[in-house]
Design a protein around this motif. Sequence first.
Motif, PDB file in Angstrom:
ATOM      1  N   TYR A   1      -9.961   4.916  -1.324  1.00 52.52           N
ATOM      2  CA  TYR A   1      -9.296   3.454  -1.104  1.00 52.52           C
ATOM      3  C   TYR A   1     -10.023   2.221  -2.363  1.00 52.52           C
ATOM      4  CZ  TYR A   1      -7.606   5.265   3.274  1.00 52.52           C
ATOM      5  OH  TYR A   1      -7.132   5.957   4.302  1.00 52.52           O
TER       6      TYR A   1
ATOM      7  N   ARG B   1      -7.682   1.426  -5.010  1.00 50.53           N
ATOM      8  CA  ARG B   1      -6.781   0.608  -4.497  1.00 50.53           C
ATOM      9  C   ARG B   1      -7.263  -1.057  -4.238  1.00 50.53           C
ATOM     10  NH1 ARG B   1      -4.498   1.599   0.873  1.00 50.53           N
ATOM     11  NH2 ARG B   1      -3.245  -0.335   0.516  1.00 50.53           N
TER      12      ARG B   1
ATOM     13  N   TYR C   1      -6.317  -4.376  -6.280  1.00 47.12           N
ATOM     14  CA  TYR C   1      -6.094  -5.635  -5.537  1.00 47.12           C
ATOM     15  C   TYR C   1      -6.889  -6.687  -6.207  1.00 47.12           C
ATOM     16  CZ  TYR C   1      -6.122  -9.221  -2.032  1.00 47.12           C
ATOM     17  OH  TYR C   1      -6.057 -10.397  -1.208  1.00 47.12           O
TER      18      TYR C   1
END
Length: 153
Positions: A137, A140, A144
């Motif tokens: 993650y 990700r 973001y």
Amino acid sequence: MPASWHKQEHVAIVQLEQAIRLFLDEQDYYSAATLAGSSEEISGRIALNAGKLPVREERMRDLVLNFSRNQICAILELKKLDSEEIALEWILYKYTDWLKHYREKNSEIYINTKAAAYELITRALSNLSNCGKTIRYADRFREYAMQTTTLDE
């Protein structure tokens, strides 16, 4: 499941991965910050053992530059702390500490929980990434971070 051996490095990675998931998918900033804070503490030690400067130390230098001596002394007096370094650590970790320990006099805090969780995730992710660890993650979260202009939502 029977008892087995566990490495703190693995624990720090799993905690951080869950913190990122909770932050991005659940908007659970309390849990994300708690897990990321624990991961950041362990990952800072991992970084030190690998001969890297933990992000905590970098942030500490930033605080030294950004807080006046009077502000630090005021915190020392207010919190009855023993040293300037402890005062700076209190500034750096006040949210993490508040999440883990009940204090009758300080059971409320005024803070942007999203920004605090974001900061703790960023520090733990930097420590582990600088040591060559792969974090699920992470991409990700970085995406973001690049798309986010404000954490004041």
